[in-house]
Design a protein around this motif. Sequence first.
Motif, PDB file in Angstrom:
ATOM      1  N   ALA A  20       0.848  -1.194   0.000  1.00  0.00           N
ATOM      2  CA  ALA A  20       0.000   0.000   0.000  1.00  0.00           C
ATOM      3  C   ALA A  20       0.879   1.239   0.000  1.00  0.00           C
ATOM      4  O   ALA A  20       1.855   1.315   0.750  1.00  0.00           O
ATOM      5  CB  ALA A  20      -0.927   0.007   1.218  1.00  0.00           C
ATOM      6  N   LEU A  21       0.556   2.200  -0.853  1.00  0.00           N
ATOM      7  CA  LEU A  21       1.255   3.477  -0.912  1.00  0.00           C
ATOM      8  C   LEU A  21       0.221   4.582  -1.068  1.00  0.00           C
ATOM      9  O   LEU A  21      -0.816   4.383  -1.721  1.00  0.00           O
ATOM     10  CB  LEU A  21       2.231   3.518  -2.094  1.00  0.00           C
ATOM     11  N   PRO A  22       0.470   5.767  -0.506  1.00  0.00           N
ATOM     12  CA  PRO A  22      -0.486   6.864  -0.656  1.00  0.00           C
ATOM     13  C   PRO A  22      -0.738   7.192  -2.121  1.00  0.00           C
ATOM     14  O   PRO A  22       0.199   7.241  -2.929  1.00  0.00           O
ATOM     15  CB  PRO A  22       0.211   8.031   0.064  1.00  0.00           C
ATOM     16  N   ASP A  23      -2.006   7.360  -2.461  1.00  0.00           N
ATOM     17  CA  ASP A  23      -2.437   7.806  -3.792  1.00  0.00           C
ATOM     18  C   ASP A  23      -2.185   6.791  -4.901  1.00  0.00           C
ATOM     19  O   ASP A  23      -2.383   7.097  -6.079  1.00  0.00           O
ATOM     20  CB  ASP A  23      -1.760   9.138  -4.175  1.00  0.00           C
ATOM     21  N   ALA A  24      -1.757   5.597  -4.557  1.00  0.00           N
ATOM     22  CA  ALA A  24      -1.542   4.576  -5.580  1.00  0.00           C
ATOM     23  C   ALA A  24      -2.850   3.848  -5.877  1.00  0.00           C
ATOM     24  O   ALA A  24      -3.761   3.785  -5.045  1.00  0.00           O
ATOM     25  CB  ALA A  24      -0.484   3.583  -5.126  1.00  0.00           C
ATOM     26  N   VAL A  25      -2.949   3.291  -7.078  1.00  0.00           N
ATOM     27  CA  VAL A  25      -4.041   2.388  -7.420  1.00  0.00           C
ATOM     28  C   VAL A  25      -3.702   1.037  -6.806  1.00  0.00           C
ATOM     29  O   VAL A  25      -2.773   0.366  -7.250  1.00  0.00           O
ATOM     30  CB  VAL A  25      -4.201   2.271  -8.949  1.00  0.00           C
ATOM     31  N   LYS A  26      -4.425   0.653  -5.773  1.00  0.00           N
ATOM     32  CA  LYS A  26      -4.073  -0.544  -5.023  1.00  0.00           C
ATOM     33  C   LYS A  26      -4.830  -1.761  -5.544  1.00  0.00           C
ATOM     34  O   LYS A  26      -6.017  -1.945  -5.276  1.00  0.00           O
ATOM     35  CB  LYS A  26      -4.358  -0.347  -3.532  1.00  0.00           C
ATOM     36  N   LEU A  27      -4.112  -2.587  -6.292  1.00  0.00           N
ATOM     37  CA  LEU A  27      -4.644  -3.850  -6.794  1.00  0.00           C
ATOM     38  C   LEU A  27      -3.810  -5.002  -6.265  1.00  0.00           C
ATOM     39  O   LEU A  27      -3.707  -6.053  -6.894  1.00  0.00           O
ATOM     40  CB  LEU A  27      -4.661  -3.842  -8.330  1.00  0.00           C
ATOM     41  N   SER A  28      -3.225  -4.805  -5.101  1.00  0.00           N
ATOM     42  CA  SER A  28      -2.304  -5.775  -4.512  1.00  0.00           C
ATOM     43  C   SER A  28      -2.931  -6.592  -3.398  1.00  0.00           C
ATOM     44  O   SER A  28      -2.336  -7.572  -2.937  1.00  0.00           O
ATOM     45  CB  SER A  28      -1.070  -5.043  -3.961  1.00  0.00           C
ATOM     46  N   SER A  29      -4.109  -6.207  -2.931  1.00  0.00           N
ATOM     47  CA  SER A  29      -4.830  -6.947  -1.897  1.00  0.00           C
ATOM     48  C   SER A  29      -6.222  -7.259  -2.430  1.00  0.00           C
ATOM     49  O   SER A  29      -6.828  -6.432  -3.118  1.00  0.00           O
ATOM     50  CB  SER A  29      -4.940  -6.144  -0.603  1.00  0.00           C
ATOM     51  N   ASN A  30      -6.755  -8.409  -2.098  1.00  0.00           N
ATOM     52  CA  ASN A  30      -8.027  -8.835  -2.682  1.00  0.00           C
ATOM     53  C   ASN A  30      -9.214  -8.232  -1.943  1.00  0.00           C
ATOM     54  O   ASN A  30     -10.022  -8.924  -1.321  1.00  0.00           O
ATOM     55  CB  ASN A  30      -8.098 -10.359  -2.709  1.00  0.00           C
ATOM     56  N   GLU A  31      -9.300  -6.920  -2.040  1.00  0.00           N
ATOM     57  CA  GLU A  31     -10.389  -6.165  -1.425  1.00  0.00           C
ATOM     58  C   GLU A  31     -11.440  -5.841  -2.481  1.00  0.00           C
ATOM     59  O   GLU A  31     -11.152  -5.801  -3.675  1.00  0.00           O
ATOM     60  CB  GLU A  31      -9.846  -4.869  -0.827  1.00  0.00           C
ATOM     61  N   VAL A  32     -12.673  -5.577  -2.042  1.00  0.00           N
ATOM     62  CA  VAL A  32     -13.675  -5.034  -2.954  1.00  0.00           C
ATOM     63  C   VAL A  32     -13.602  -3.512  -2.866  1.00  0.00           C
ATOM     64  O   VAL A  32     -13.341  -2.960  -1.795  1.00  0.00           O
ATOM     65  CB  VAL A  32     -15.085  -5.547  -2.628  1.00  0.00           C
ATOM     66  N   PRO A  33     -13.836  -2.806  -3.985  1.00  0.00           N
ATOM     67  CA  PRO A  33     -13.555  -1.363  -4.016  1.00  0.00           C
ATOM     68  C   PRO A  33     -14.736  -0.462  -3.690  1.00  0.00           C
ATOM     69  O   PRO A  33     -14.643   0.753  -3.890  1.00  0.00           O
ATOM     70  CB  PRO A  33     -13.128  -1.158  -5.472  1.00  0.00           C
ATOM     71  N   TYR A  34     -15.834  -1.015  -3.173  1.00  0.00           N
ATOM     72  CA  TYR A  34     -17.062  -0.226  -3.088  1.00  0.00           C
ATOM     73  C   TYR A  34     -17.393   0.310  -1.707  1.00  0.00           C
ATOM     74  O   TYR A  34     -18.453   0.897  -1.511  1.00  0.00           O
ATOM     75  CB  TYR A  34     -18.245  -1.063  -3.600  1.00  0.00           C
ATOM     76  N   GLY A  35     -16.521   0.119  -0.729  1.00  0.00           N
ATOM     77  CA  GLY A  35     -16.804   0.612   0.611  1.00  0.00           C
ATOM     78  C   GLY A  35     -17.674  -0.348   1.396  1.00  0.00           C
ATOM     79  O   GLY A  35     -18.094  -1.401   0.898  1.00  0.00           O
ATOM     80  N   PRO A  36     -17.981  -0.008   2.659  1.00  0.00           N
ATOM     81  CA  PRO A  36     -18.802  -0.893   3.494  1.00  0.00           C
ATOM     82  C   PRO A  36     -20.208  -1.050   2.930  1.00  0.00           C
ATOM     83  O   PRO A  36     -20.742  -0.153   2.266  1.00  0.00           O
ATOM     84  CB  PRO A  36     -18.830  -0.177   4.849  1.00  0.00           C
ATOM     85  N   LEU A  37     -20.812  -2.179   3.211  1.00  0.00           N
ATOM     86  CA  LEU A  37     -22.202  -2.412   2.822  1.00  0.00           C
ATOM     87  C   LEU A  37     -23.134  -1.503   3.630  1.00  0.00           C
ATOM     88  O   LEU A  37     -22.787  -1.051   4.724  1.00  0.00           O
ATOM     89  CB  LEU A  37     -22.565  -3.874   3.051  1.00  0.00           C
ATOM     90  N   PRO A  38     -24.330  -1.229   3.112  1.00  0.00           N
ATOM     91  CA  PRO A  38     -25.283  -0.388   3.848  1.00  0.00           C
ATOM     92  C   PRO A  38     -25.554  -0.939   5.241  1.00  0.00           C
ATOM     93  O   PRO A  38     -25.742  -2.148   5.426  1.00  0.00           O
ATOM     94  CB  PRO A  38     -26.540  -0.451   2.976  1.00  0.00           C
ATOM     95  N   GLY A  39     -25.577  -0.045   6.222  1.00  0.00           N
ATOM     96  CA  GLY A  39     -25.848  -0.420   7.602  1.00  0.00           C
ATOM     97  C   GLY A  39     -24.621  -0.775   8.406  1.00  0.00           C
ATOM     98  O   GLY A  39     -24.665  -0.751   9.642  1.00  0.00           O
ATOM     99  N   VAL A  40     -23.500  -1.067   7.730  1.00  0.00           N
ATOM    100  CA  VAL A  40     -22.307  -1.491   8.461  1.00  0.00           C
ATOM    101  C   VAL A  40     -21.696  -0.334   9.240  1.00  0.00           C
ATOM    102  O   VAL A  40     -21.349  -0.477  10.421  1.00  0.00           O
ATOM    103  CB  VAL A  40     -21.277  -2.111   7.494  1.00  0.00           C
ATOM    104  N   ALA A  41     -21.561   0.828   8.611  1.00  0.00           N
ATOM    105  CA  ALA A  41     -20.942   1.964   9.295  1.00  0.00           C
ATOM    106  C   ALA A  41     -21.758   2.375  10.523  1.00  0.00           C
ATOM    107  O   ALA A  41     -21.200   2.705  11.575  1.00  0.00           O
ATOM    108  CB  ALA A  41     -20.777   3.139   8.335  1.00  0.00           C
ATOM    109  N   ASP A  42     -23.084   2.349  10.399  1.00  0.00           N
ATOM    110  CA  ASP A  42     -23.937   2.697  11.546  1.00  0.00           C
ATOM    111  C   ASP A  42     -23.767   1.671  12.672  1.00  0.00           C
ATOM    112  O   ASP A  42     -23.717   2.032  13.858  1.00  0.00           O
ATOM    113  CB  ASP A  42     -25.402   2.749  11.113  1.00  0.00           C
ATOM    114  N   ALA A  43     -23.690   0.398  12.312  1.00  0.00           N
ATOM    115  CA  ALA A  43     -23.497  -0.639  13.328  1.00  0.00           C
ATOM    116  C   ALA A  43     -22.154  -0.485  14.027  1.00  0.00           C
ATOM    117  O   ALA A  43     -22.047  -0.675  15.251  1.00  0.00           O
ATOM    118  CB  ALA A  43     -23.602  -2.022  12.685  1.00  0.00           C
TER     119      ALA A  43
END
Length: 354
Positions: A20-43
């Motif tokens: 991971a590097l600042p401002d880089a396009v990170k395709l090095s970890s198998n993450e999904v790029p869409y952020g938390p699912l609805p309701g997760v941040a509130d929980a």
Amino acid sequence: MTKPLREDLGSIPLYVPGKALPDAVKLSSNEVPYGPLPGVADAVAEAAGQVHRYPDLAVVRLRDALAERLGVDAERITTGTGSVALIGHLMQSIADPGCDVVYSWRSFEAYPIAATVAGLSSVQVPNTPDHRHDIPAMAKSIGPDTRAVIVCSPNNPTGRTTTTAELDELFDAVDESVLVVVDEAYREFVTDPDSPDALERYGDRPNAVIFRTFSKAWGLAGLRVGYMIARPEVAATVRKCVIPFAVNNVAQAAASAALEAEDEMRRRVGLVVAERERMLEAVREIVPEVPDSQANFFWLPLGEDSVRFAAHCEERGILVRPFAGDGVRVTLGLPGDNEAILEGLRSFSRAKAS
């Protein structure tokens, strides 16, 4: 100082996370790029107000929700800090002096680490030329001291799956005293009908152990929640090895909320799968031997060029995951991120040809 430290641990590498590097396009970890699912941040925010309290040791809320969703008894489910931690705990629970575990290689890099730390020997069976598990060879590698055989499907980092016929063959060939461990961390991304849901097909087998995680499709990589499904006595034994309170209150609340947003998870997985198919077609115009993938990443079998390609990408602000001498794993990101890796691959190919 060499004692009382174990000398054999010096031979294993540290686990290497995606860079991971600042401002880089990170395709090095198998993450999904869409952020938390609805309701997760509130929980998470609500649970944060109770961080002065100890977590629920038994993780009852999440285990009950998983049991209902999966159609199994809660006593068959063990939770932990990601499936990777549970793999280590399982290795601890089966380790006896002189025993071994069989798995394909290259596969998930945590397997040799977990085996060695637990005191097990590793029997690594080479992948087939098309980057799949060699199931007949794995079955033949099982000996009298083998305690488990691990199948990673889809395989990390190559993306290939094991077929129903192959897994049927393995289960039929293995004595019930040997655990057949199916690591399904990427199960939600699988669209191939010939790749079975291990729980549905083998869940009633007494030696079946299935791993899944919230880190990938469910978007909780930063909170570390995974689970294992096995017969009750296996699950109970592994729970004895899990660090108390491993799944904290915030993580349990987030995972429970994520399960309530399954429709949105499926929609996002559909976006990833569509990008996967588009990218595989485009990448094969540059590297024809790229194999199929059923995960949220694809494999570039670049061999000795792997590290050089990763450096080439990093110079352009793109991070991928090289495996020296073997290949490069590229996580699927947003369409613009994926276009960036295509251009990086094109420019690398042009540079090689000049």
